[in-house]
Design a protein around this motif. Structure first.
Motif, mmCIF file in Angstrom:
data_model
loop_
_atom_site.group_PDB
_atom_site.id
_atom_site.type_symbol
_atom_site.label_atom_id
_atom_site.label_comp_id
_atom_site.label_asym_id
_atom_site.label_seq_id
_atom_site.Cartn_x
_atom_site.Cartn_y
_atom_site.Cartn_z
ATOM 1 N N LEU A 179 0.817 -1.356 0.041
ATOM 2 C CA LEU A 179 -0.009 0.077 0.227
ATOM 3 C C LEU A 179 0.689 1.672 0.049
ATOM 4 N N PHE A 180 2.067 1.376 1.004
ATOM 5 C CA PHE A 180 2.824 2.281 0.938
ATOM 6 C C PHE A 180 3.537 2.518 -0.589
ATOM 7 N N LEU A 181 3.648 1.174 -1.277
ATOM 8 C CA LEU A 181 4.979 1.406 -2.514
ATOM 9 C C LEU A 181 3.813 1.469 -3.593
ATOM 10 N N TRP A 217 -0.020 14.012 11.161
ATOM 11 C CA TRP A 217 -0.104 12.352 11.156
ATOM 12 C C TRP A 217 1.595 12.419 10.758
ATOM 13 N N LEU A 218 2.182 12.004 10.459
ATOM 14 C CA LEU A 218 2.974 12.195 9.165
ATOM 15 C C LEU A 218 3.958 11.206 10.394
ATOM 16 N N PRO A 219 4.736 11.898 10.966
ATOM 17 C CA PRO A 219 5.427 11.227 12.009
ATOM 18 C C PRO A 219 5.244 9.984 12.442
ATOM 19 N N VAL A 235 2.674 7.875 10.749
ATOM 20 C CA VAL A 235 2.220 6.583 9.863
ATOM 21 C C VAL A 235 3.966 6.661 9.696
ATOM 22 N N GLU A 236 5.476 7.430 9.337
ATOM 23 C CA GLU A 236 6.197 6.554 8.980
ATOM 24 C C GLU A 236 6.681 5.831 10.291
ATOM 25 N N LEU A 237 6.266 5.701 11.586
ATOM 26 C CA LEU A 237 7.269 4.605 12.088
ATOM 27 C C LEU A 237 6.119 3.409 11.953
ATOM 28 N N VAL A 283 20.812 3.560 1.164
ATOM 29 C CA VAL A 283 21.630 5.019 0.560
ATOM 30 C C VAL A 283 20.240 5.645 0.494
ATOM 31 N N HIS A 284 18.776 5.310 -0.141
ATOM 32 C CA HIS A 284 17.255 5.839 -0.427
ATOM 33 C C HIS A 284 17.067 6.932 0.717
ATOM 34 N N LEU A 285 17.199 6.424 2.086
ATOM 35 C CA LEU A 285 16.487 7.738 2.981
ATOM 36 C C LEU A 285 17.882 8.290 3.692
ATOM 37 N N ALA A 286 19.208 8.200 3.491
ATOM 38 C CA ALA A 286 20.510 8.682 3.615
ATOM 39 C C ALA A 286 20.030 10.751 2.484
ATOM 40 N N LEU A 305 17.242 11.090 0.663
ATOM 41 C CA LEU A 305 16.724 12.354 0.741
ATOM 42 C C LEU A 305 16.016 12.083 1.805
ATOM 43 N N ARG A 306 15.966 11.292 2.756
ATOM 44 C CA ARG A 306 15.697 11.605 4.278
ATOM 45 C C ARG A 306 15.797 12.112 5.142
ATOM 46 N N TRP A 307 17.609 11.805 5.247
ATOM 47 C CA TRP A 307 18.140 12.430 6.387
ATOM 48 C C TRP A 307 19.436 13.184 5.735
ATOM 49 N N LEU A 323 21.150 2.127 -9.383
ATOM 50 C CA LEU A 323 20.728 1.392 -7.667
ATOM 51 C C LEU A 323 19.022 1.376 -7.822
ATOM 52 N N TYR A 324 18.871 2.616 -8.034
ATOM 53 C CA TYR A 324 17.197 3.262 -8.331
ATOM 54 C C TYR A 324 16.852 2.330 -9.284
ATOM 55 N N GLY A 325 17.666 1.526 -10.335
ATOM 56 C CA GLY A 325 16.782 0.890 -10.752
ATOM 57 C C GLY A 325 16.889 -0.766 -10.985
ATOM 58 N N ALA A 363 14.158 -5.058 -8.432
ATOM 59 C CA ALA A 363 13.808 -6.435 -7.354
ATOM 60 C C ALA A 363 12.391 -6.117 -6.430
ATOM 61 N N VAL A 364 11.570 -4.696 -6.567
ATOM 62 C CA VAL A 364 10.531 -4.570 -5.906
ATOM 63 C C VAL A 364 9.581 -5.405 -7.670
ATOM 64 N N GLY A 365 9.419 -5.149 -8.731
ATOM 65 C CA GLY A 365 8.992 -5.036 -9.312
ATOM 66 C C GLY A 365 8.838 -7.471 -9.084
HETATM 67 C C1 HEM Z 1 12.394 6.403 -9.192
HETATM 68 C C2 HEM Z 1 12.015 5.562 -7.731
HETATM 69 C C3 HEM Z 1 11.950 6.372 -6.252
HETATM 70 C C4 HEM Z 1 12.308 7.826 -5.843
HETATM 71 C C5 HEM Z 1 12.205 8.314 -6.942
HETATM 72 C C6 HEM Z 1 11.839 8.176 -4.722
HETATM 73 C C7 HEM Z 1 11.321 9.285 -4.170
HETATM 74 C C8 HEM Z 1 11.589 9.456 -2.729
HETATM 75 C C9 HEM Z 1 11.559 10.886 -2.073
HETATM 76 C C10 HEM Z 1 11.252 11.661 -2.474
HETATM 77 C C11 HEM Z 1 11.718 10.546 -0.400
HETATM 78 C C12 HEM Z 1 11.735 12.145 0.360
HETATM 79 C C13 HEM Z 1 9.975 11.680 0.682
HETATM 80 C C14 HEM Z 1 10.506 13.179 1.875
HETATM 81 O O1 HEM Z 1 10.491 14.078 1.303
HETATM 82 O O2 HEM Z 1 9.174 13.031 2.795
HETATM 83 C C15 HEM Z 1 11.292 8.751 -0.381
HETATM 84 C C16 HEM Z 1 11.513 8.552 1.080
HETATM 85 C C17 HEM Z 1 11.032 7.184 0.553
HETATM 86 N N1 HEM Z 1 10.759 6.118 0.127
HETATM 87 FE FE1 HEM Z 1 11.434 6.692 -1.723
HETATM 88 N N2 HEM Z 1 11.531 6.677 -3.783
HETATM 89 C C18 HEM Z 1 11.787 5.677 -5.213
HETATM 90 C C19 HEM Z 1 12.014 4.568 -4.920
HETATM 91 C C20 HEM Z 1 11.618 3.620 -3.834
HETATM 92 C C21 HEM Z 1 10.942 2.277 -4.006
HETATM 93 C C22 HEM Z 1 11.449 1.278 -4.689
HETATM 94 C C23 HEM Z 1 11.573 2.266 -2.138
HETATM 95 C C24 HEM Z 1 10.396 1.115 -1.474
HETATM 96 C C25 HEM Z 1 11.363 0.054 -1.420
HETATM 97 C C26 HEM Z 1 11.215 3.668 -1.366
HETATM 98 C C27 HEM Z 1 11.312 3.499 0.552
HETATM 99 C C28 HEM Z 1 10.845 5.649 0.440
HETATM 100 C C29 HEM Z 1 10.573 5.048 1.830
HETATM 101 C C30 HEM Z 1 10.456 3.560 2.970
HETATM 102 C C31 HEM Z 1 10.552 7.062 2.513
HETATM 103 C C32 HEM Z 1 10.744 7.428 3.449
HETATM 104 C C33 HEM Z 1 9.573 7.542 3.785
HETATM 105 C C34 HEM Z 1 8.499 8.290 4.738
HETATM 106 O O3 HEM Z 1 9.828 8.883 5.970
HETATM 107 O O4 HEM Z 1 8.159 9.652 4.911
HETATM 108 N N3 HEM Z 1 11.448 4.418 -2.592
HETATM 109 N N4 HEM Z 1 11.880 8.248 -1.926
#
Ligand code: HEM
Length: 214
Positions: A28-30, A59-61, A63-65, A123-126, A128-130, A154-156, A161-163
């Motif tokens: 659902l999150f995805l 409500w965001l914190p 939901v994140e938790l 890597v992703h969270l480092a 874009l999130r933290w 890596l994103y590709g 992998a998700v698919g």
């Molecule tokens: C094209 C691929 C993706 C892009 C461009 C993308 C982009 C982003 C962005 C911009 C954020 C930061 C959101 C914010 O500022 O709060 C984020 C957070 C996150 N992403 Fe992605 N994402 C992608 C794929 C994925 C995939 C495949 C997963 C899981 C397998 C994922 C899991 C997460 C999680 C868990 C967060 C943190 C959510 C939160 O703390 O609110 N992402 N992503």
């Protein structure tokens, strides 16, 4: 059956059910996540406004938790299930995938795909999130990340992998929850695989558009 083996079988069964439930909630999150980031590719101004509104939501914190808890539960229970299955002599019902190479690959790669997604998430969270980008800088940060070839690769890989993970996982989860029967099996398989395709192709397309578009 020896009591310790019986305990292992029951443990594997419980872990299977809860892994499946947590996995379906993560899907659902995805879906919501792909909907949000797709805006970045097709409607950049709306994406920036959406990001600001989202980050201000009270409500965001919570939901994140909850999301973090679900991801940890899915991972830990999935591992527990594998260990318990091994202890029980691997008596889990196996479904033949002969003649379906993609389904066989998806089933075999569940653990490897999960590990890759875990690495990607770190890597992703480092990136874009933290820390989270300043208001108004979400899209620029995203483009800068995806402009790096290693990041884009890596994103590709994560999209693939998700698919693959969901190609097998959606059907397996319904089976684990006892929701699959001969009457609805074909429909659940088709719906699960369609969703896997939409998410895999969708994440790959968004990464490509943001990473290579001028
Ligand atoms: C094209 C691929 C993706 C892009 C461009 C993308 C982009 C982003 C962005 C911009 C954020 C930061 C959101 C914010 O500022 O709060 C984020 C957070 C996150 N992403 Fe992605 N994402 C992608 C794929 C994925 C995939 C495949 C997963 C899981 C397998 C994922 C899991 C997460 C999680 C868990 C967060 C943190 C959510 C939160 O703390 O609110 N992402 N992503």
């Amino acid at each position: 059956m020896h009591p310790s083996r019986r305990r292992a079988v029951i443990g594997a069964e419980k872990a299977r059910v809860w892994t499946a439930a947590a996995g379906l909630l993560l899907v659902l999150f995805l879906v919501v996540h792909l909907g949000g980031i797709a805006l970045a590719a097709v409607a950049p101004v709306r994406f920036e406004a959406y990001a600001v509104r989202l980050h201000q939501a009270a409500w965001l914190p919570a939901v994140e938790l909850a999301l973090l808890g679900l991801a940890m539960a899915h991972l830990a229970l999935g591992l527990a299930k594998r260990l318990a299955n091994r202890r029980a002599g691997n008596t889990a019902a196996l479904v033949s995938r002969r003649g379906e190479p993609l389904a066989a690959l998806a089933a075999r790669s569940q653990a490897a795909g999960g590990a890759l997604l875990l690495l990607f998430l770190g890597v992703h969270l480092a990136q874009l999130r933290w820390p989270r980008p300043q208001a108004g800088e979400e899209l620029a940060t995203l483009r800068a990340v995806l402009a790096q070839p290693a990041s884009l690769a890596l994103y590709g890989a994560a999209a693939l992998a998700v698919g693959l993970h969901l190609w097998h996982g959606t059907e397996a989860a319904h089976r684990s929850l006892g929701l699959l029967d001969p009457a609805n099996g074909a429909l659940i398989r088709a719906a699960g695989r369609s969703l896997a395709l939409v998410l895999g192709v969708g994440f790959a397309a968004v990464a490509l558009v943001l990473g290579v578009a001028p």
